[in-house]
Design an enzyme around this catalytic site. Structure first.
Site, PDB file in Angstrom:
ATOM      1  N   PHE A 202       0.888  -1.277  -0.031  1.00  0.00           N
ATOM      2  CA  PHE A 202      -0.070  -0.023  -0.030  1.00  0.00           C
ATOM      3  C   PHE A 202       0.914   1.171   0.000  1.00  0.00           C
ATOM      4  CE2 PHE A 202      -2.317   3.522   1.815  1.00  0.00           C
ATOM      5  CZ  PHE A 202      -3.486   3.419   1.244  1.00  0.00           C
ATOM      6  N   ASP A 311       9.350   2.843   1.367  1.00  0.00           N
ATOM      7  CA  ASP A 311       8.077   3.478   2.019  1.00  0.00           C
ATOM      8  C   ASP A 311       8.086   3.069   3.390  1.00  0.00           C
ATOM      9  OD1 ASP A 311       5.650   4.413   2.581  1.00  0.00           O
ATOM     10  OD2 ASP A 311       4.684   3.595   0.670  1.00  0.00           O
ATOM     11  N   LYS A 342       2.742  10.127   8.488  1.00  0.00           N
ATOM     12  CA  LYS A 342       1.979   9.568   9.723  1.00  0.00           C
ATOM     13  C   LYS A 342       2.885  10.419  11.165  1.00  0.00           C
ATOM     14  CE  LYS A 342      -0.487   5.805   7.455  1.00  0.00           C
ATOM     15  NZ  LYS A 342      -1.802   6.348   8.062  1.00  0.00           N
ATOM     16  N   THR A 366       1.898  24.069  -4.521  1.00  0.00           N
ATOM     17  CA  THR A 366       1.586  25.402  -3.747  1.00  0.00           C
ATOM     18  C   THR A 366       2.325  25.505  -2.352  1.00  0.00           C
ATOM     19  OG1 THR A 366      -0.488  25.594  -4.844  1.00  0.00           O
ATOM     20  CG2 THR A 366      -0.257  27.090  -2.742  1.00  0.00           C
TER      21      THR A 366
END
Length: 484
Positions: A202, A311, A342, A366
């Site tokens: 994931f 990851d 997280k 941005t």
């Protein structure tokens, strides 16, 4: 096959309870209503009138939640071992977090949120160096901030593409044809490239990250995605020490498959520019890989001259007892990229210098992160060091894993395959339905826990989770298991 250093951690004796890190934290859970209770039901109905968010489980009174305990809208006080999917590093309302914005300067950072890619504050470099680089994975000294795990991975992929195409062009900038054709999503400006990921992985819900996500169908159904390859992640037999030969063979099988896929992708003119992998497949079912497997992946990446992306969105920030879970794997050198979010409170990616983009605006949005999150993270990191929370996590993790192993031996028809590093622990139920029943019954006992994969019960407490909290969890789980 978890590294031997980890196996040693898993066999330590139980520890006695220690003081609470948050004054006034409840001693035990207290349950007043069913969960969700009547107030949550009213709020759910009200929410549904303006927002489709059927994933909401219950509403929380964050003013009353404290330490390791979450209080819902109906006044139920639960021991929280899920913490917003492993995202709350110091529990609820930690005093060091509450005072993070006490200074006028911090408040001004909070309200004057800049577009960091063009107008950062004059202390931004110091924030990056003193906060994010102070806890960087060993060997990585470049960092880019983002807002979440998905956008961190998306931009990591872009760094992979840029490096690969720069190599293809021999370091020459793209020509006019490439610059014009990319505006129409055509070659040569839009090359055909891919990223290799793993079954059960994931990595997010935005298109590129979702193309690398293979854990639940509901994440992906009806969404057009890249035709990228996927390999097998090891599926070990437990207990590990009794299945060494089988698990070693599983590592080899999976590594051979990776090699086969990389060669096939090159032959099909859709070469892989990198591999993305989690140290522990969190959403996919808490599947672990051995040090040998992760070292093998790094060797393959070096052989094919592609990027090795680890990851650490869910595993980073301390829940395994180290700041970064891949530190357990004794890699020959640092991964090329490590993404995070997280427990780190901000998103972003650490990377090696050779992945720096050549041009302005190639990695850009941005905000490019939020400096106020680094103020919070600074407080978290100082608290981790001051209170030795990584040591606390290892001690609590020993109690958790020892307890899970005792329960799987006591209830072999209900639980199996207890595993974990630090408090990043899991155990499988015999069926999906049973897992869901166990989670529901745990709430009636005042424990908020989560699931992942098909049958796994996953434990994701805060870093202030102590041995006494681990004992409450194990005690509650045992009581639930006896009802079956």
């Amino acid at each position: 096959m978890i590294p031997s250093t980890t196996l040693k951690l898993m066999t330590r004796p139980l520890y006695v309870a220690s003081r609470s890190f948050v004054s006034g934290e409840p001693a035990r859970p207290t349950i007043k209503t069913e969960i969700p209770g009547p107030q949550s039901a009213i709020l759910l109905k009200d929410l549904d009138s303006i927002q489709a968010m059927k994933s909401v489980q219950f509403f929380v009174d964050y003013d009353k939640s404290l330490g390791n305990y979450i209080v819902d809208a109906d006044g139920n006080t639960m021991l929280d071992v899920f913490t917003s999917i492993s995202s709350i590093p110091l529990g609820y309302n930690h005093p060091n977090m509450l005072k993070a914005f006490d200074s006028d300067h911090a408040k001004k950072v909070l309200i004057n949120r800049p577009a960091l890619g063009v107008y950062p504050g004059n202390d931004w470099v110091d924030q990056l160096r003193n906060v994010l680089l102070s806890c960087a994975p060993p060997g990585l000294d470049q960092v880019i901030t983002m807002m979440c795990g998905s956008c961190s991975n998306e931009n990591a992929f872009k760094l992979m593409y840029f490096k690969y195409m720069d190599k293809v062009r021999g370091g020459i900038p793209p020509n006019d044809e490439a610059m014009k054709s990319c505006l129409d999503n055509l070659s040569p400006g839009t090359p055909r490239l891919s990223v290799l990921s793993f079954h059960g992985g994931f990595h997010g819900r935005t298109p590129g990250a979702l193309a690398c996500t293979h854990s639940k169908s509901i994440h992906k159904i009806d969404v057009p995605l890249y035709d990228w390859p996927v390999a097998d992640f090891p599926r070990y037999k437990y207990p590990l020490e009794e299945n060494t030969q089988e698990n070693t063979a599983e590592d080899k099988r999976c590594l051979d498959k990776v090699e086969e896929i990389l060669e096939r992708q090159t032959k099909n003119s859709n070469p892989c520019v990198g591999i993305i992998v989690e140290p522990i497949q969190a959403e996919g079912g808490d599947h672990h890989g051995s040090a040998n497997f992760f070292q093998g992946l790094q060797d393959i990446c070096k052989k094919h001259d592609i990027v090795y992306l680890v990851d650490e969105v869910q595993t980073g920030g301390g829940p395994t007892g180290k700041m970064w879970a891949h530190e357990y794997f004794n890699l020959r050198d640092a991964p090329d990229i490590v993404t995070f979010s997280k427990k780190m409170l901000t998103g972003g990616l650490y990377h090696k210098p050779d992945l720096r983009p050549n041009n302005a605006y190639q990695i850009f949005n941005t905000w490019v992160g939020d400096p106020s999150k680094l103020i919070l993270l600074d407080s978290v990191l100082k608290t981790i060091r001051q209170d030795k929370l990584l040591e606390t996590t290892l001690k609590a993790g020993d109690v958790l894993l020892s307890g899970l192993r005792r329960l799987e031996n006591q209830f072999p028809s209900l639980l199996h395959s207890a595993r974990g590093i630090g408090t990043f622990c899991a155990v499988d139920a015999d069926t999906s339905a049973r897992r869901d029943q166990i989670l529901a019954k745990l709430r009636t006992e005042g424990v908020h826990c989560g699931g992942c994969g098909e049958t796994a019960i996953r434990i994701r407490p805060a870093l202030i989770f102590e041995t006494k909290h681990a004992n409450i969890f194990i005690e509650s789980l045992e009581k639930v298991l006896k009802t079956f």
